[in-house]
Design a protein around this motif. Structure first.
Motif, PDB file in Angstrom:
ATOM      1  N   UNK A   1      29.143  47.505  38.566  1.00  0.00           N
ATOM      2  CA  UNK A   1      29.502  46.237  37.924  1.00  0.00           C
ATOM      3  C   UNK A   1      30.520  45.528  38.816  1.00  0.00           C
ATOM      4  N   UNK A   2      30.186  44.317  39.244  1.00  0.00           N
ATOM      5  CA  UNK A   2      31.036  43.569  40.181  1.00  0.00           C
ATOM      6  C   UNK A   2      31.358  42.217  39.564  1.00  0.00           C
ATOM      7  N   UNK A   3      32.646  41.897  39.561  1.00  0.00           N
ATOM      8  CA  UNK A   3      33.104  40.610  39.058  1.00  0.00           C
ATOM      9  C   UNK A   3      33.342  39.665  40.237  1.00  0.00           C
ATOM     10  N   UNK A   4      32.746  38.466  40.166  1.00  0.00           N
ATOM     11  CA  UNK A   4      32.872  37.475  41.233  1.00  0.00           C
ATOM     12  C   UNK A   4      33.805  36.365  40.753  1.00  0.00           C
ATOM     13  N   UNK A   5      34.925  36.196  41.449  1.00  0.00           N
ATOM     14  CA  UNK A   5      35.913  35.184  41.093  1.00  0.00           C
ATOM     15  C   UNK A   5      35.631  33.889  41.844  1.00  0.00           C
ATOM     16  N   UNK A   6      36.051  32.750  41.291  1.00  0.00           N
ATOM     17  CA  UNK A   6      35.912  31.490  42.032  1.00  0.00           C
ATOM     18  C   UNK A   6      36.887  31.454  43.190  1.00  0.00           C
ATOM     19  N   UNK A   7      36.613  30.679  44.232  1.00  0.00           N
ATOM     20  CA  UNK A   7      37.559  30.573  45.346  1.00  0.00           C
ATOM     21  C   UNK A   7      38.789  29.787  44.941  1.00  0.00           C
ATOM     22  N   UNK A   8      39.843  29.910  45.745  1.00  0.00           N
ATOM     23  CA  UNK A   8      41.063  29.149  45.486  1.00  0.00           C
ATOM     24  C   UNK A   8      40.759  27.652  45.496  1.00  0.00           C
ATOM     25  N   UNK A   9      41.379  26.920  44.572  1.00  0.00           N
ATOM     26  CA  UNK A   9      41.158  25.475  44.507  1.00  0.00           C
ATOM     27  C   UNK A   9      41.676  24.767  45.752  1.00  0.00           C
ATOM     28  N   UNK A  10      42.768  25.299  46.344  1.00  0.00           N
ATOM     29  CA  UNK A  10      43.345  24.619  47.504  1.00  0.00           C
ATOM     30  C   UNK A  10      42.606  24.939  48.800  1.00  0.00           C
ATOM     31  N   UNK A  11      41.541  25.768  48.700  1.00  0.00           N
ATOM     32  CA  UNK A  11      40.788  26.091  49.907  1.00  0.00           C
ATOM     33  C   UNK A  11      39.299  25.862  49.719  1.00  0.00           C
ATOM     34  N   UNK A  12      38.925  25.055  48.705  1.00  0.00           N
ATOM     35  CA  UNK A  12      37.519  24.832  48.411  1.00  0.00           C
ATOM     36  C   UNK A  12      36.798  24.154  49.559  1.00  0.00           C
ATOM     37  N   UNK A  13      37.507  23.357  50.315  1.00  0.00           N
ATOM     38  CA  UNK A  13      36.857  22.663  51.427  1.00  0.00           C
ATOM     39  C   UNK A  13      36.493  23.607  52.550  1.00  0.00           C
ATOM     40  N   UNK A  14      37.085  24.820  52.599  1.00  0.00           N
ATOM     41  CA  UNK A  14      36.811  25.744  53.676  1.00  0.00           C
ATOM     42  C   UNK A  14      35.504  26.480  53.450  1.00  0.00           C
ATOM     43  N   UNK A  15      35.110  26.630  52.175  1.00  0.00           N
ATOM     44  CA  UNK A  15      33.822  27.203  51.861  1.00  0.00           C
ATOM     45  C   UNK A  15      33.699  28.682  52.136  1.00  0.00           C
ATOM     46  N   UNK A  16      34.759  29.389  52.406  1.00  0.00           N
ATOM     47  CA  UNK A  16      34.658  30.801  52.736  1.00  0.00           C
ATOM     48  C   UNK A  16      35.062  31.711  51.602  1.00  0.00           C
ATOM     49  N   UNK A  17      35.699  31.173  50.576  1.00  0.00           N
ATOM     50  CA  UNK A  17      36.171  32.008  49.483  1.00  0.00           C
ATOM     51  C   UNK A  17      37.349  32.880  49.843  1.00  0.00           C
ATOM     52  N   UNK A  18      38.002  32.638  50.923  1.00  0.00           N
ATOM     53  CA  UNK A  18      39.091  33.491  51.378  1.00  0.00           C
ATOM     54  C   UNK A  18      40.434  32.783  51.264  1.00  0.00           C
ATOM     55  N   UNK A  19      40.535  31.755  50.427  1.00  0.00           N
ATOM     56  CA  UNK A  19      41.763  30.970  50.382  1.00  0.00           C
ATOM     57  C   UNK A  19      42.967  31.771  49.980  1.00  0.00           C
ATOM     58  N   UNK A  20      42.768  32.754  49.051  1.00  0.00           N
ATOM     59  CA  UNK A  20      43.907  33.545  48.620  1.00  0.00           C
ATOM     60  C   UNK A  20      44.504  34.338  49.751  1.00  0.00           C
ATOM     61  N   UNK A  21      43.652  34.935  50.597  1.00  0.00           N
ATOM     62  CA  UNK A  21      44.175  35.716  51.707  1.00  0.00           C
ATOM     63  C   UNK A  21      44.797  34.835  52.775  1.00  0.00           C
ATOM     64  N   UNK A  22      44.245  33.616  52.968  1.00  0.00           N
ATOM     65  CA  UNK A  22      44.850  32.716  53.950  1.00  0.00           C
ATOM     66  C   UNK A  22      46.225  32.257  53.478  1.00  0.00           C
ATOM     67  N   UNK A  23      46.348  31.974  52.178  1.00  0.00           N
ATOM     68  CA  UNK A  23      47.665  31.599  51.648  1.00  0.00           C
ATOM     69  C   UNK A  23      48.635  32.750  51.807  1.00  0.00           C
ATOM     70  N   UNK A  24      48.149  33.969  51.549  1.00  0.00           N
ATOM     71  CA  UNK A  24      49.015  35.138  51.705  1.00  0.00           C
ATOM     72  C   UNK A  24      49.437  35.305  53.145  1.00  0.00           C
ATOM     73  N   UNK A  25      48.514  35.021  54.073  1.00  0.00           N
ATOM     74  CA  UNK A  25      48.857  35.147  55.493  1.00  0.00           C
ATOM     75  C   UNK A  25      49.953  34.169  55.876  1.00  0.00           C
ATOM     76  N   UNK A  26      49.861  32.940  55.351  1.00  0.00           N
ATOM     77  CA  UNK A  26      50.897  31.953  55.672  1.00  0.00           C
ATOM     78  C   UNK A  26      52.247  32.373  55.102  1.00  0.00           C
TER      79      UNK A  26
END
Length: 620
Positions: free
Chosen positions: A125-150
Motif C-alpha cells: 500500500x503506497x500513499x502518493x502525496x501532492x507536490x509542494x505548491x511552491x515547486x509546482x512549476x518544476x514538475x518533479x515532485x521534489x520541492x520539499x527536498x529542494x526546500x530542505x536543501x536550501x
C-alpha cells in the motif's frame, strides 16, 4: 600424484556437501516505500529465498507508470550455527515506477513457483502525496527536498521550515472522558536533537503513551508542503473538572546541522570538506513553541444512578465466588472483574452488601491495563473477603455498576448475579472464638480463652476519706498547662499555614528533597537495566529541581532561562556549564542507539554531584 590430489579434493567436496543443509523455509516478500510524492520515481522489489525458482509473475502496476523492470539479481549466503552449515539462495526482481497521480493505492501480490509449490507475496500500500505548491512549476515532485536543501545549506531557518504542532483528538468532551494529545514535529532541515520539556497539565489526570525508542521520520503533506514528520510525544488526558481547561504552551529546544560556506577554507585545516569544498558543518539552535490550546469540558448529565462512582467509557462486569457452602468462621472470596475501556484506573471498587452476620474486609484490586487512544483498556479485578460467624442461609445480592457511556452519552447500569450462601455450624459451636487470618492490612485477631482475669496483687494506694483533688495546685495545673500548650500549637499551626500558602517558597524549600527522591528512583531503574525510564527520571530530576529552585514555570523552562537565573543568583560560570553539560549528556545518552551501563553510571554520578553543588551554591 595428480590423481591423489584429485581424490583429496573430491573427498573435501563430498564432506562439505554432506554438512550443508539447504534452507527449505521459503519466504516471498515485496518491499516498497510507504509514502512518495507525485512525479517521484521509486523502486519495488520482490525477493524469494529459494534456489529452485521459476514462473515469476509480477502484478499489474495500473496506478503507477512502469519505467523499468524487472531487473533480476541473485545472491547466496552461507552461515554456520552450532557447527551446522546452512546456505540460502535469494532471487530479487526490481521494478522502477513513477507516481503519476495522488491518492492511496494498492499493488497486488506477485506470485512465484519455488520447487513444486507456488507462493504469493504481501500486498503493498503506497500513499502518493501532492507536490509542494511552491515547486509546482518544476514538475518533479521534489520541492520539499529542494526546500530542505536550501534551509540546510546556510539559509535562514524559518518557522515554516521547522516547527512543532500539537493536536488533540477532541476539544469538547465530558468530564473523565479520555482525549489523546499529540506533539508532532515537522521539518525540512537536518534535525539532529530535540529536548523533552516536562508538561504541566493542570486539571487533567495524564498518562504518557510509550512510543518506540528508535524514532523514524515519515513524509506528510501539510499546508501545501511535504514535510518529514515525527510523533515526538503523546499523552492520554482525563479532565478532572468541568469548564474551560487549557493545554499550556510548551517550548522545545532543537539542534539543526547546516552546511555553510567557508570564506577562507584554510581556517579549518583539519576538515577535509572545508579544505576541498570550501564548506563546513555547523550546528544551529532553534526554539520551537507550541501554542496553548483550550479544551471545553462538559459536566456529566443529571440523573446519575445511585451506583455511579465516576466511571466514564464502555464497560462490562462479571463475578465469581470460590464457594457457596462453607462452615462458620471459614472465609469466602467474591471476585468482581470490570472489563472495558475508559478511565479504568480512576474507578472505585463497587460496594458489595454482605449479610450483617458476615465480617467483610477491605477489597484488593489488581489492574491489568494497557493505554489506548480511548483511555485505559483491560481488566480491573476486585477481590472481597468475608467470613460468616453463624450458621444459616444467606444471600449476597447482585452488585450494580453504573457508568457513563461516551458512545451514546447516556448512563448505563450492569449487574452481577446474586449468590445464595449456606453456612453450616463450625467447630467450637459456630461462635467467633477462633482466630481469623490476616487480610488487607488488618491485624490478626484473637479472643481471650477465659472471661475471668487474675486478681491484682501488690501495694494499693488509698486516700483518706474527705481528701479531694478539687482546689489543689494539681487541679489548676490540669487547666493551665493544656491551655498554654494549645496556644503554642495554634501559633505554630498558623505560622506553618502562612508558609504553605506561599507555593513558590514551598517548592523552593522542597526542591532538593524532590530531586533526591527522583534520583533514588533513577538508581533503582539503572540497576534493573531500564535505560529509557532511567534517563527520563534523571531528566525530570534535573529540570524539576531547577524549575522549583528558581521558581521558573514549566512553560518557560529552558537552558537559557536557567543560565540567566543562576547568574542572577551569583552561581559561578563553571557550575552553570557543568549543569548544562549534564543535561546535554543525559539527553544525548537517552536517544543514542545503545546506552551502556558505563554511560548510565556517568550520567547518574554527574547529576547527583551537580544537584548537590547547586544546592550549596544557590543563595536562598
Amino acid at each position: 600424484m595428480r590423481d591423489d590430489m584429485k581424490k583429496i579434493l573430491l573427498l573435501i567436496v563430498f564432506s562439505i556437501s554432506g554438512v550443508l543443509a539447504w534452507a527449505d523455509n521459503v519466504r516471498f516478500t515485496a518491499e516498497g516505500p510507504e509514502v512518495v510524492v507525485k512525479g517521484q520515481q521509486f523502486q519495488v522489489a520482490y525477493t524469494v529465498n529459494s534456489q529452485k525458482v521459476k514462473e515469476f509473475r509480477a502484478p499489474e502496476f495500473s496506478d503507477f507508470e512502469e519505467l523499468y523492470g524487472p531487473s533480476r539479481s541473485t545472491s547466496m549466503n552461507m552461515n554456520s550455527i552450532n557447527g551446522k552449515m546452512t546456505t540460502t539462495h535469494t532471487t530479487t526482481w526490481t521494478y522502477m515506477l513513477q507516481a503519476s497521480k495522488e491518492g492511496t493505492f494498492t499493488i497486488p501480490a506477485a506470485t512465484v513457483k519455488a520447487g513444486d509449490e507456488q507462493y504469493a507475496s504481501n500486498v503493498l500500500t503506497i500513499k502518493v502525496l501532492p507536490p509542494d505548491q511552491d515547486s509546482s512549476s518544476q514538475g518533479s515532485g521534489q520541492g520539499g527536498r529542494q526546500s530542505a536543501s536550501r534551509a540546510s545549506s546556510g539559509g535562514k531557518i524559518t518557522d515554516s521550515d521547522l516547527f512543532m504542532n500539537v493536536t488533540a483528538s477532541k476539544t469538547t468532551l465530558y468530564e473523565q472522558e479520555a482525549l489523546l494529545l499529540t506533539y508532532k514535529v515537522y521539518t525540512l532541515v537536518n534535525l539532529v536533537a530535540l529536548d523533552n520539556p516536562m508538561p504541566d497539565f493542570q486539571g487533567f489526570h495524564s498518562q504518557e503513551v510509550e512510543l518506540p525508542q528508535r524514532k523514524t521520520f515519515s513524509m506528510e503533506h501539510y499546508k501545501g508542503r511535504n514535510y518529514n514528520t515525527l510523533t515526538w510525544r503523546q499523552y492520554v488526558l482525563f479532565p478532572q473538572k468541568s469548564g474551560e481547561l487549557e493545554i499550556p504552551s510548551m517550548s522545545f529546544d532543537s539542534t539543526i546541522e547546516q552546511m555553510v560556506e567557508n570564506q577562507n577554507p584554510f581556517d579549518d585545516p583539519f576538515g577535509l570538506d572545508a579544505f576541498f569544498n570550501g564548506s563546513r558543518t555547523v550546528q544551529v539552535k532553534k526554539t520551537l513553541v507550541t501554542p496553548a490550546m483550550k479544551i471545553h469540558v462538559k459536566d456529566l448529565p443529571s440523573g446519575k444512578p445511585a451506583s455511579f462512582s465516576g466511571a466514564v467509557g464502555d464497560f462490562s462486569i462479571s463475578s465469581s465466588i470460590n464457594t457457596q457452602r462453607l462452615k462458620a468462621n471459614e472465609a469466602l472470596t467474591l471476585k468482581l472483574v470490570i472489563s472495558g475501556v475508559g478511565n479504568m484506573k480512576l474507578i472505585n471498587a463497587p460496594d458489595v452488601q454482605f449479610p450483617a452476620d458476615f465480617d467483610a474486609y477491605d477489597p484488593k484490586t489488581d489492574n491489568q491495563l494497557q493505554l489506548t487512544n480511548a483511555g485505559q483498556s483491560g481488566n480491573k479485578t476486585v477481590e472481597y473477603l468475608a467470613i460468616p460467624r453463624h450458621p444459616g442461609d444467606f444471600t449476597i445480592p447482585s452488585v450494580e455498576f453504573s457508568y457513563f457511556d461516551t458512545k451514546t452519552n447516556q448512563y448505563r447500569t450492569v449487574a452481577t448475579e446474586a449468590y445464595n450462601i449456606h453456612v453450616e455450624k463450625g467447630e467450637g459451636g459456630g461462635n467467633a472464638d477462633a482466630a481469623i487470618a490476616n487480610f488487607t492490612n488488618k491485624e490478626d485477631l484473637k479472643l481471650l480463652g477465659s472471661d475471668v482475669r487474675y486478681i491484682k496483687v501488690g501495694e494499693v494506694n488509698l486516700q483518706p476519706k474527705g481528701v479531694f483533688l478539687y482546689g489543689t495546685l494539681g487541679y489548676w495545673l490540669w487547666y493551665v498547662i493544656p491551655s498554654v500548650l494549645l496556644a503554642i500549637v495554634l501559633a505554630l499551626y498558623r505560622k506553618q499555614a502562612l508558609e504553605n500558602a506561599n507555593i513558590t517558597k514551598v517548592k523552593t524549600k522542597k526542591a532538593n528533597k524532590v530531586a533526591t527522591r527522583r534520583m533514588k528512583n533513577a538508581g533503582k531503574l539503572m540497576r534493573s537495566g531500564n535505560n529509557a525510564a532511567f534517563y527520563d527520571e534523571v531528566l525530570k530530576a534535573l529540570w524539576g529541581y531547577m524549575g522549583d529552585k528558581l521558581s521558573i514555570p514549566v512553560s518557560k523552562l529552558s537552558k537559557d532561562n536557567i543560565a540567566e537565573k543562576l547568574v542572577a543568583r551569583n552561581v559561578n560560570d563553571a557550575l552553570i556549564r557543568e549543569f548544562i553539560g549534564t543535561l546535554n549528556e543525559c539527553e544525548f545518552a537517552r536517544y543514542a542507539p545503545s546506552s551502556q551501563s558505563e554511560a548510565m553510571d556517568k550520567v547518574y554520578t554527574s547529576a547527583v554531584d551537580v544537584i548537590g553543588n547547586l544546592e550549596n551554591s544557590i543563595k536562598r
